[in-house]
Scaffold this active site. Sequence first.
Site, short mmCIF file in Angstrom:
data_model
loop_
_atom_site.label_atom_id
_atom_site.label_comp_id
_atom_site.label_asym_id
_atom_site.label_seq_id
_atom_site.Cartn_x
_atom_site.Cartn_y
_atom_site.Cartn_z
N HIS A 373 0.81 -1.21 0.00
CA HIS A 373 0.00 0.00 0.00
C HIS A 373 0.84 1.27 0.00
O HIS A 373 1.85 1.36 0.68
CB HIS A 373 -0.98 -0.01 1.18
N THR A 374 0.37 2.22 -0.78
CA THR A 374 1.01 3.50 -0.98
C THR A 374 -0.10 4.53 -1.11
O THR A 374 -1.23 4.18 -1.45
CB THR A 374 1.87 3.45 -2.26
N THR A 375 0.19 5.77 -0.84
CA THR A 375 -0.82 6.81 -1.01
C THR A 375 -0.28 7.91 -1.93
O THR A 375 0.93 8.09 -2.04
CB THR A 375 -1.25 7.41 0.34
#
Length: 421
Positions: A373-375
């Site tokens: 996960h990355t934003t």
Amino acid sequence: MAMTAAPAEVGSIARGPHQGAFRPPAVGVRGVVSSAHGLASQAGVRAMMLGGNAVDAAVAVAATLAVVEPFMSGLGGGGGYMLIRDGKTGQIHGLDYLGRAPRAARADVFTDQEDLYSDVRTSCQPSAVAGWLAALERFGTLNRATVFSFAIEVAERGWPITPFAATMLAGAEARLSRFASSRAAYLPNGRVPRVGELVPQPGMAQSLRIIAEGGADAYYRGPLGERITTAVQEAGGWLTMDDLADVQTRWLEPLAVQYRGNTVMTMPPECSGVQYLESLRILEAFDLADLGHNTTEYLHLLLETIKIASADRTAYTMDPTVPADSLLADDFVATRRALIDRERAAHSEGERFRAQKDGLIPPGDPRRYQRDHTTHFEAVDADGTLVSVTQSNGGVFGNAFVAGDTGIPMNNFLYWQDVNP
């Protein structure tokens, strides 16, 4: 008596009164903020309403995301990349604040890629905060206390858990349960918080306040860093105060190409964005519109291009002897474009840690979509300053270890490394 317009029916599809929408758009006059959580976007808008610019807004967004979406990025995150367009000069600035491996890191203690995911030793330098503060120092207009104020308020009071957050917490429950500090922060009352439940984060609020008051020194050379590294080491991790003191941010010249009248920019290596630019350079010789959207010919050309650019990215992104702009040079791009067979698909190596055998496609790993996960978020102000940010904890909640009473989940960026020498 107030009257409202009834939805208009178009065939069997209902249309709302706001040009087809059921809710009016949120509009303003000072800028735009886009992020993965409404409260984080609100933090950015508030920063601009208080007189800040897009950089102030972006850092306010980042700090608030650390509270409301800690599984994506945060105070213990391994950093990221930031592109800033200065509205006054039009110049584009690139900021690399990706963390490095701790000095004690050793590849031979891990036997498989899976071992890297949840081990406390996988925490690289928590460099996210260093990047935010570097951007603020160079381009911000508000003081740290103002920029971090909304995130501190949210952490102190708690915020309603969204359905997405509840799903992420449930998926990470087993990993979070391994550590008392993680259970205390994210599994209050011994269970996953329910949708709509308020979950205060007093430890996170205190850490944010320390950063707001003391800046980078308080984190990387002061008491907050000492509390983080002590907790990590007591849990068996590698991070030390020397690792934190070594954290560096780098201002870099972005890479850019022209594609059909548009300038497309990305960070230079070690960022892998050069793959996208090389893909565009290869594709610019073809009339994609003439092929028709998602036709067989269109998709074949696109996928063959991506295979070529991906191979170059894999081979050269981390090779300091190969300048990134050489992958975008006319002659090189022409030779790569010539490899495309419009009738047959070429074999691709794939990612190194999923190497193919005898030309066979390896099995996929659906679990990766539940753990990587990355934003990404953006802000633009009335003066035309625009900030584009991508950052990460690595996996969901990083390695799921919250550093003692700081409330900070630590990244697992070593998970992105390859155990194969």
